[in-house]
Design an enzyme around this catalytic site. Structure first.
Site, PDB file in Angstrom:
ATOM      1  N   TRP A  21     105.320 167.717 -11.092  1.00  0.00           N
ATOM      2  CA  TRP A  21     104.579 168.650 -11.154  1.00  0.00           C
ATOM      3  C   TRP A  21     103.894 168.518 -12.437  1.00  0.00           C
ATOM      4  O   TRP A  21     104.566 168.497 -13.453  1.00  0.00           O
ATOM      5  CB  TRP A  21     105.325 169.637 -10.828  1.00  0.00           C
ATOM      6  CG  TRP A  21     106.397 169.909  -9.958  1.00  0.00           C
ATOM      7  CD1 TRP A  21     107.088 170.988 -10.114  1.00  0.00           C
ATOM      8  CD2 TRP A  21     106.893 169.264  -8.795  1.00  0.00           C
ATOM      9  NE1 TRP A  21     107.957 171.112  -9.100  1.00  0.00           N
ATOM     10  CE2 TRP A  21     107.857 170.085  -8.319  1.00  0.00           C
ATOM     11  CE3 TRP A  21     106.550 168.020  -8.160  1.00  0.00           C
ATOM     12  CZ2 TRP A  21     108.536 169.784  -7.172  1.00  0.00           C
ATOM     13  CZ3 TRP A  21     107.239 167.726  -7.031  1.00  0.00           C
ATOM     14  CH2 TRP A  21     108.256 168.637  -6.527  1.00  0.00           C
ATOM     15  N   HIS A  26     102.779 172.967 -11.341  1.00  0.00           N
ATOM     16  CA  HIS A  26     103.243 174.050 -12.223  1.00  0.00           C
ATOM     17  C   HIS A  26     102.447 175.334 -12.018  1.00  0.00           C
ATOM     18  O   HIS A  26     103.002 176.428 -11.994  1.00  0.00           O
ATOM     19  CB  HIS A  26     103.145 173.623 -13.685  1.00  0.00           C
ATOM     20  CG  HIS A  26     104.288 172.775 -14.135  1.00  0.00           C
ATOM     21  ND1 HIS A  26     105.586 173.251 -14.220  1.00  0.00           N
ATOM     22  CD2 HIS A  26     104.362 171.476 -14.505  1.00  0.00           C
ATOM     23  CE1 HIS A  26     106.387 172.291 -14.633  1.00  0.00           C
ATOM     24  NE2 HIS A  26     105.673 171.201 -14.809  1.00  0.00           N
ATOM     25  N   ASP A  65     103.851 171.429 -21.554  1.00  0.00           N
ATOM     26  CA  ASP A  65     103.494 170.008 -21.506  1.00  0.00           C
ATOM     27  C   ASP A  65     102.471 169.626 -22.578  1.00  0.00           C
ATOM     28  O   ASP A  65     102.328 168.450 -22.906  1.00  0.00           O
ATOM     29  CB  ASP A  65     102.970 169.629 -20.112  1.00  0.00           C
ATOM     30  CG  ASP A  65     104.110 169.261 -19.164  1.00  0.00           C
ATOM     31  OD1 ASP A  65     105.186 168.845 -19.643  1.00  0.00           O
ATOM     32  OD2 ASP A  65     103.915 169.392 -17.939  1.00  0.00           O
ATOM     33  N   ARG A  68     104.703 169.877 -26.241  1.00  0.00           N
ATOM     34  CA  ARG A  68     105.652 168.800 -26.547  1.00  0.00           C
ATOM     35  C   ARG A  68     104.973 167.635 -27.262  1.00  0.00           C
ATOM     36  O   ARG A  68     105.637 166.800 -27.854  1.00  0.00           O
ATOM     37  CB  ARG A  68     106.346 168.308 -25.275  1.00  0.00           C
ATOM     38  CG  ARG A  68     105.410 167.696 -24.278  1.00  0.00           C
ATOM     39  CD  ARG A  68     106.064 167.482 -22.934  1.00  0.00           C
ATOM     40  NE  ARG A  68     106.876 166.288 -22.897  1.00  0.00           N
ATOM     41  CZ  ARG A  68     107.368 165.756 -21.769  1.00  0.00           C
ATOM     42  NH1 ARG A  68     107.143 166.348 -20.606  1.00  0.00           N
ATOM     43  NH2 ARG A  68     108.083 164.672 -21.809  1.00  0.00           N
ATOM     44  N   HIS A  80     112.645 168.973 -20.929  1.00  0.00           N
ATOM     45  CA  HIS A  80     111.949 169.040 -19.639  1.00  0.00           C
ATOM     46  C   HIS A  80     112.755 168.420 -18.490  1.00  0.00           C
ATOM     47  O   HIS A  80     112.290 168.383 -17.365  1.00  0.00           O
ATOM     48  CB  HIS A  80     110.583 168.345 -19.719  1.00  0.00           C
ATOM     49  CG  HIS A  80     109.579 169.101 -20.552  1.00  0.00           C
ATOM     50  ND1 HIS A  80     108.421 169.630 -20.039  1.00  0.00           N
ATOM     51  CD2 HIS A  80     109.584 169.435 -21.858  1.00  0.00           C
ATOM     52  CE1 HIS A  80     107.734 170.247 -20.998  1.00  0.00           C
ATOM     53  NE2 HIS A  80     108.432 170.135 -22.118  1.00  0.00           N
ATOM     54  N   HIS A 136     107.731 177.237 -17.141  1.00  0.00           N
ATOM     55  CA  HIS A 136     107.523 175.801 -16.947  1.00  0.00           C
ATOM     56  C   HIS A 136     108.801 175.090 -16.464  1.00  0.00           C
ATOM     57  O   HIS A 136     108.765 174.286 -15.529  1.00  0.00           O
ATOM     58  CB  HIS A 136     107.033 175.177 -18.256  1.00  0.00           C
ATOM     59  CG  HIS A 136     106.676 173.735 -18.133  1.00  0.00           C
ATOM     60  ND1 HIS A 136     105.432 173.303 -17.741  1.00  0.00           N
ATOM     61  CD2 HIS A 136     107.415 172.608 -18.322  1.00  0.00           C
ATOM     62  CE1 HIS A 136     105.408 171.982 -17.709  1.00  0.00           C
ATOM     63  NE2 HIS A 136     106.598 171.528 -18.057  1.00  0.00           N
ATOM     64  N   ASP A 140     109.854 172.372 -13.459  1.00  0.00           N
ATOM     65  CA  ASP A 140     110.359 171.003 -13.668  1.00  0.00           C
ATOM     66  C   ASP A 140     111.715 170.762 -13.007  1.00  0.00           C
ATOM     67  O   ASP A 140     111.963 169.670 -12.462  1.00  0.00           O
ATOM     68  CB  ASP A 140     110.502 170.705 -15.174  1.00  0.00           C
ATOM     69  CG  ASP A 140     109.194 170.243 -15.806  1.00  0.00           C
ATOM     70  OD1 ASP A 140     108.242 169.922 -15.063  1.00  0.00           O
ATOM     71  OD2 ASP A 140     109.127 170.205 -17.059  1.00  0.00           O
ATOM     72  N   HIS A 146     113.148 164.819 -12.268  1.00  0.00           N
ATOM     73  CA  HIS A 146     113.451 165.479 -13.552  1.00  0.00           C
ATOM     74  C   HIS A 146     114.933 165.808 -13.662  1.00  0.00           C
ATOM     75  O   HIS A 146     115.369 166.354 -14.673  1.00  0.00           O
ATOM     76  CB  HIS A 146     112.620 166.754 -13.733  1.00  0.00           C
ATOM     77  CG  HIS A 146     111.259 166.477 -14.290  1.00  0.00           C
ATOM     78  ND1 HIS A 146     110.852 166.907 -15.539  1.00  0.00           N
ATOM     79  CD2 HIS A 146     110.224 165.785 -13.776  1.00  0.00           C
ATOM     80  CE1 HIS A 146     109.612 166.505 -15.757  1.00  0.00           C
ATOM     81  NE2 HIS A 146     109.198 165.819 -14.702  1.00  0.00           N
ATOM     82  N   HIS A 169     107.976 158.072 -10.937  1.00  0.00           N
ATOM     83  CA  HIS A 169     108.033 159.410 -11.529  1.00  0.00           C
ATOM     84  C   HIS A 169     106.660 160.098 -11.433  1.00  0.00           C
ATOM     85  O   HIS A 169     106.543 161.238 -10.998  1.00  0.00           O
ATOM     86  CB  HIS A 169     108.478 159.337 -12.995  1.00  0.00           C
ATOM     87  CG  HIS A 169     108.707 160.685 -13.611  1.00  0.00           C
ATOM     88  ND1 HIS A 169     109.953 161.239 -13.761  1.00  0.00           N
ATOM     89  CD2 HIS A 169     107.835 161.593 -14.080  1.00  0.00           C
ATOM     90  CE1 HIS A 169     109.850 162.435 -14.303  1.00  0.00           C
ATOM     91  NE2 HIS A 169     108.576 162.679 -14.511  1.00  0.00           N
ATOM     92  N   ASP A 173     105.348 163.639  -9.669  1.00  0.00           N
ATOM     93  CA  ASP A 173     104.734 164.700 -10.493  1.00  0.00           C
ATOM     94  C   ASP A 173     103.353 165.077  -9.962  1.00  0.00           C
ATOM     95  O   ASP A 173     103.016 166.251  -9.868  1.00  0.00           O
ATOM     96  CB  ASP A 173     104.528 164.213 -11.934  1.00  0.00           C
ATOM     97  CG  ASP A 173     105.720 164.478 -12.842  1.00  0.00           C
ATOM     98  OD1 ASP A 173     106.689 165.117 -12.409  1.00  0.00           O
ATOM     99  OD2 ASP A 173     105.654 164.039 -14.016  1.00  0.00           O
TER     100      ASP A 173
HETATM  101 ZN   LIG Z   1     107.425 169.459 -17.994  1.00  0.00          ZN
END
Ligand SMILES: [Zn+2]
Ligand SMILES: *[C@@H]1O[C@H](CO)[C@@H](O)[C@H](O)[C@H]1NC(C)=O
Ligand SMILES: *[C@@H]1O[C@H](CO)[C@@H](O)[C@H](O)[C@H]1NC(C)=O
Ligand SMILES: *[C@@H]1O[C@H](CO)[C@@H](O)[C@H](O)[C@H]1NC(C)=O
Ligand SMILES: *[C@@H]1O[C@H](CO)[C@@H](O)[C@H](O)[C@H]1NC(C)=O
Ligand SMILES: *[C@@H]1O[C@H](CO)[C@@H](O)[C@H](O)[C@H]1NC(C)=O
Ligand SMILES: *[C@@H]1O[C@H](CO)[C@@H](O)[C@H](O)[C@H]1NC(C)=O
Length: 335
Positions: A21, A26, A65, A68, A80, A136, A140, A146, A169, A173
């Protein structure tokens, strides 16, 4: 869900836009939650977030996101995910003491920030950050990769998607959700959220959504988040790599693989939004009633309390060396 490091930005022109995501997932989760929270929770969130618009949760769904990648927020990258040291596809499981290192993981972070979000004494700035993280991280934790250490959450499994070089991955996402729903925009997220909300209220999830809140206990945030983590982790064995990793390397996954993945993506986004709403309701209610808010749970400080086997230690170290994200597909991010 990883926007690329700025060192890779020169590649942006050469590669198609992808949004971690991803933003689409998200923001959809947040919009679904808005459809289910009670009025009291909506008022609380609007006040903490200083946003009374019709997108008050959606607007902050991807903040974590971006944060970070700031110097100030760098410490939060490892929050995350939780790297399950299990053995897919033969066996899938997440174990808090084994998989959440002392430095923290998504499960301990959900516990910490759920508690901090409702603590007035911390002040609005800290409460606001905490609430944005909860919004968030509930997203995740529903992404199967994740909650998996193998191949660094699939980051080192190179594949192509619609001819574009990427990794396992990243396709979970971003590429898979975007193939189904289009590129990220607030409008695309809202449309998907409307679709999934209808499916929960009246459609194909009507019956099963009754059990989606099983195991949620506001007195024990770690136990609650572990239910969600284990639920998502099962899909690593059943759907993400049911035939192991070797058969995936270098494969084009926008065809048959996509078809098996997309129902799981739909369901996990729906669950995440539905659970986020219920969890926010619960922590707001607990804060009002008990004054103390949600409980972190008796296991909270037991993370890292496990003797890792040598292969587990090596896998943990490989992840640490790799960092929190893939940095292998160009994804736009803003600070
Ligand atoms: Zn994240
Ligand atoms: C809330 O938002 C308004 C308008 O965007 C802004 O003027 C105000 O300073 C904000 N207040 C806080 C506490 O962030
Ligand atoms: C909880 O969050 C705060 C604020 O980010 C952080 O300073 C603290 O270290 C966290 N606690 C744990 C045990 O991770
Ligand atoms: C996977 O792709 C990355 C980025 O293009 C590259 O650096 C890496 O060497 C590749 N790994 C394998 C196993 O092919
Ligand atoms: C998504 O964005 C890419 C890059 O901007 C563009 O090439 C593609 O056509 C877009 N896809 C859709 C469905 O709009
Ligand atoms: C939601 O979208 C899916 C995929 O396009 C579609 O099959 C389904 O009918 C939609 N559901 C609703 C309630 O619109
Ligand atoms: C795994 O193998 C089975 C049996 O050969 C096949 O039907 C299935 O499509 C494969 N799934 C994936 C994701 O590779």
């Amino acid at each position: 869900m990883a926007p690329s490091k700025s060192t890779l930005l020169p590649l942006l022109g050469a590669l198609p836009y992808a949004s971690a995501w991803g933003s689409l997932g998200h923001t959809t989760v947040a919009y679904i939650a808005q459809n289910f929270v009670c009025d009291k929770t909506a008022k609380f969130a609007q006040s903490i977030l200083n946003d009374s618009s019709t997108a008050y949760l959606a607007n902050v769904a991807t903040w974590a996101d971006s944060y970070r990648y700031t110097a100030e927020g760098e410490f939060s990258a490892l929050l995350h995910y939780i790297d399950a040291l299990d053995n897919p596809p033969e066996s899938c499981n997440v174990v808090y003491e084994r998989d959440c290192p002392e430095e923290g993981c998504i499960v301990s972070a959900i516990a910490n920030y759920s508690s901090r979000a409702v603590q007035k004494k911390l002040g609005i700035v800290e409460q606001q950050k905490a609430l944005k993280w909860v919004i968030h991280f509930l997203g995740d934790i529903h992404q199967p990769l994740h909650v998996e250490n193998l191949a660094i959450g699939g980051n080192t499994i190179n594949v192509t998607f619609a001819g574009v070089k990427t990794n396992l991955h990243a396709i979970w996402d971003t590429n898979i959700p975007q193939k189904a729903r289009g590129n990220f925009s607030q409008a695309a997220s809202l449309a998907w959220a409307t679709n999934l909300t209808t499916e929960i209220k009246h459609g194909k999830y009507k019956k099963e959504s009754k059990v989606w809140l099983k195991g949620m206990n506001v007195k024990d945030a770690v136990d609650s988040a572990m239910v969600w983590a284990n639920d998502a982790n099962q899909y690593v064995c059943s759907t993400v790599l049911p035939n192991g990793t070797d058969v995936l390397f270098g494969q084009e996954l926008s065809g048959a693989y996509y078809e098996t993945a997309i129902p799981v993506v739909y369901k996990q986004i729906a669950k995440a939004g539905y659970r986020l709403a219920a969890w926010l309701d619960a922590i707001v209610e607990a804060a009002e009633k008990g004054g103390h808010g949600p409980g972190k749970g008796s296991k909270y400080d037991k993370r890292g309390d496990f003797e890792l086997e040598p292969w587990m230690q090596a896998s943990r170290e490989a992840r640490m060396a790799f960092g929190g994200d893939c940095g292998c597909s160009a994804e736009e991010h803003t600070h």
